[in-house]
Design a protein around this motif. Structure first.
Motif, PDB file in Angstrom:
ATOM      1  N   ARG B  57      45.848 -30.466   8.529  1.00  0.00           N
ATOM      2  CA  ARG B  57      46.499 -31.470   9.376  1.00  0.00           C
ATOM      3  C   ARG B  57      45.828 -32.821   9.210  1.00  0.00           C
ATOM      4  NH1 ARG B  57      49.097 -28.289  13.620  1.00  0.00           N
ATOM      5  NH2 ARG B  57      50.142 -26.727  12.370  1.00  0.00           N
ATOM      6  N   THR B  58      45.532 -33.124   7.988  1.00  0.00           N
ATOM      7  CA  THR B  58      44.871 -34.395   7.704  1.00  0.00           C
ATOM      8  C   THR B  58      45.450 -35.015   6.433  1.00  0.00           C
ATOM      9  OG1 THR B  58      42.791 -33.707   8.733  1.00  0.00           O
ATOM     10  CG2 THR B  58      42.666 -35.481   7.127  1.00  0.00           C
ATOM     11  N   ALA B  82      50.794 -41.080  11.447  1.00  0.00           N
ATOM     12  CA  ALA B  82      50.234 -39.756  11.202  1.00  0.00           C
ATOM     13  C   ALA B  82      49.847 -39.103  12.525  1.00  0.00           C
ATOM     14  CB  ALA B  82      49.024 -39.856  10.284  1.00  0.00           C
ATOM     15  N   TYR B  87      48.739 -35.490  12.746  1.00  0.00           N
ATOM     16  CA  TYR B  87      47.852 -35.531  11.590  1.00  0.00           C
ATOM     17  C   TYR B  87      46.758 -36.575  11.780  1.00  0.00           C
ATOM     18  CZ  TYR B  87      50.452 -32.386   8.591  1.00  0.00           C
ATOM     19  OH  TYR B  87      51.015 -31.270   8.040  1.00  0.00           O
ATOM     20  N   LEU B 298      55.025 -36.173   4.341  1.00  0.00           N
ATOM     21  CA  LEU B 298      55.221 -34.972   5.157  1.00  0.00           C
ATOM     22  C   LEU B 298      56.466 -34.213   4.696  1.00  0.00           C
ATOM     23  CD1 LEU B 298      54.263 -36.083   8.771  1.00  0.00           C
ATOM     24  CD2 LEU B 298      52.926 -34.827   7.086  1.00  0.00           C
TER      25      LEU B 298
END
Lengths: 333, 333
Positions: B57-58, B82, B87, B298
């Motif tokens: 999640r980065t 993000a 994220y 994404l």
DNA sequence: CTGGGCAATGTTTACGTAAACATCCGCTGG
DNA sequence: CCAGCGGATGTTTACGTAAACATTGCCCAG
């Protein structure tokens, strides 16, 4: 990792040793393992690493709106300096500087893969925040003053402001007006205080303070006011943007800089050398601030348990950059 | 987690379910677990999470020197966007724009806890880079043009330049001079090409191109040159900083803006509204660029395996901001 | 020639989480 | 009244790594 070990004909532990640059591995073995890694395109999994090691090798940076050049340069220096120490930097943006947002950032922080935090933020927003940091996460704050509660690294705002005023007094100005930043900014506050102190100590009478909001537009408005003050021969603006607006206003009113009025800024943004005229200003060393933030937070992590609360403030000196916007007083009343 | 489970009198799996907002947990149980979490100050360990889930999640962002305002604003928008998608953003700074440094950043990337990468960089530096990305890591590039090899999001440089030139032609200028950015910048190149095309299509003869390096200082030098060109009544500068230097040079040479020469910039940096005179410029929507970068990367992650190579370029439109630096031609030869 | 020591390498295990599968229990329909 | 079903919860396991401990084999002193 197991695949690499198999291909290299060693155990996975040896792969680990190689990938961490451990001593005690034969040159032969090492080369075989490295070859296998390359062939398989092996990359250590940082999640597993972090899980095993108990640290992420990552610093979190909380800041809102990278709108000011200072914050940006500080952030950049932090990232570079962190990289040199083998740390990555994760950004925690705070969209709007409200209490809720700041709280939100800190709570998100809890779930974030971060070993320590650097906060680039006016402290008063931090104060009221429900700061519930995960235990063991160290904090260093930039752009603030709260050496009693946090470890702080900041530009020597007061010293810079003092130098700005002295520069103008040395040129022969009777006194210096101040175009301050917004009231709720500590940096603005400290620059204003230092301005007043320096004047008072020199036996001068501080003129009324003019307030801006950091923007060039607010500098422009202030400039229109100051143009009408016949006594005003020197202005110290709390940042370069406001100085820019100020210059425009003075120019519009037919006042020459520095002929009629001298202007000093603060920050030394790159553009200030190309203002009309090039601006005399106080240079801030943001790179140094960023570097010291990283050093500070890393050293705190190393000490960790020992004697926690060794807070304090590190001040980074400024430098006067003399350009063409300042000169001897000469305004005809 | 086990402690929380014990205190709440449930299994650790139920704690996991609660902490992930899973359905199928009684309201009663949920509350008890939440209470236990609070009491123990429990924070999910993101390393273990990442290890288990196989994702961090980065997002990684590679960029060098946050020196240009555009990159910074893009970065900020990326971070904000993000965050909205859950994220985090990790910064991969590249100190100097050399091939080695870029390669270094990409190799560091391999060990970094990152699911995808956004590159804010002129593509030619990317080209020669030994780009060995971990498989499955998607890339989106900003500030470039290579829609065939990468997914690109960028400002509509050509459209903006065209609008700038047209604005000046519409005001009645015979032709428009161009103060371009450095040769090795694609953005500069595209703005220059669009400038030339627009003039040619309008049946005008493009004057010789003047080259700067984005800095205000280079704009100043160019301005001194242009001041000596009696035919020059309108200049389109490839960014606002150079326009700033240009304005200073013209002012020094006693030329009025827009009386003698009209000037248009590009970027719409906040200060440009306070230039002397306020600058007509092309506004770039960096926030939108950043947002689209995140969306793009994404959505690529979601598709993933399907039909990989669906590259393309998304252009973000610009907007002409008319201020006071442009007007009808009136220079006396 | 042999035993001790040490350097190089292998084996076992735990880090904290969540997916997959297993179990329990209460309720409903025949 | 009971089989069966489904919702709520529990149990087991694996994710990839590195620390701790175990083992191997070689060299050298006695």
């Amino acid at each position: 990792m197991a695949d690499v070990a198999r291909l290299a004909g060693v155990s996975s532990q040896t792969v680990s040793r190689v990938s961490n640059g451990f001593a005690g591995v034969t040159e032969d073995t090492r080369r075989q393992v490295l070859d296998a890694m390359r062939e398989l395109g092996y990359r250590p999994n940082s999640a597993a690493r972090a899980l095993r090691r108990g640290e992420f090798r990552t610093l979190g940076v909380i800041t809102f709106s990278l709108s000011t050049m200072g914050n940006i340069r500080t952030l950049e220096a932090i990232a570079t300096s962190a990289a040199q120490h083998g740390y990555a930097v994760t950004l925690l943006p705070v969209a709007v500087p409200t209490q809720d947002e700041v709280n939100g950032a800190f709570s998100r922080l809890g779930e974030l893969a971060v070993d320590a935090v650097i906060v680039i933020m006016e402290i008063h927003l931090l104060d009221a925040a429900t700061v519930s940091l995960p235990p063991g996460v160290q904090v260093v704050v930039a752009d603030s003053d709260a050496g009693d509660r946090y470890t702080v690294v900041d530009t020597d705002q007061a010293g810079g402001a003092r130098d700005a005023v002295r520069h103008l007094l040395d040129l022969g100005h009777e006194t210096v007006w101040h175009l301050a930043g917004p009231e709720d900014s500590f940096a603005a506050q400290r620059r204003a205080n230092a301005w007043r102190d320096t004047l008072t100590r020199a036996g001068r009478i501080p003129p009324p303070l003019v307030r801006g909001d950091w923007s060039a537009e607010s500098g422009y408005r202030a400039g229109l006011l100051l143009a009408d003050e016949p006594d005003c021969t020197a202005v110290f603006a709390a940042n370069d943007q406001m100085a820019l607006g100020l210059l425009r206003a003075l120019h519009e009113r037919g006042l020459r800089v520095p002929g009629d009025i001298s202007v000093v800024g603060f920050d030394d943004i790159p553009e200030s050398a190309s203002f009309l005229p090039p601006l005399t200003t106080i240079h801030q060393d943001f790179a140094e601030v960023g570097r010291l933030c990283v050093e500070g937070v890393l050293s705190k992590m190393r000490q960790d348990g020992e004697d926690e609360a060794e807070h304090g403030t590190t001040l980074v000196p400024t430098r006067v950059v003399v350009r063409e916007s300042t000169g001897v007083p000469g305004r005809e009343r």
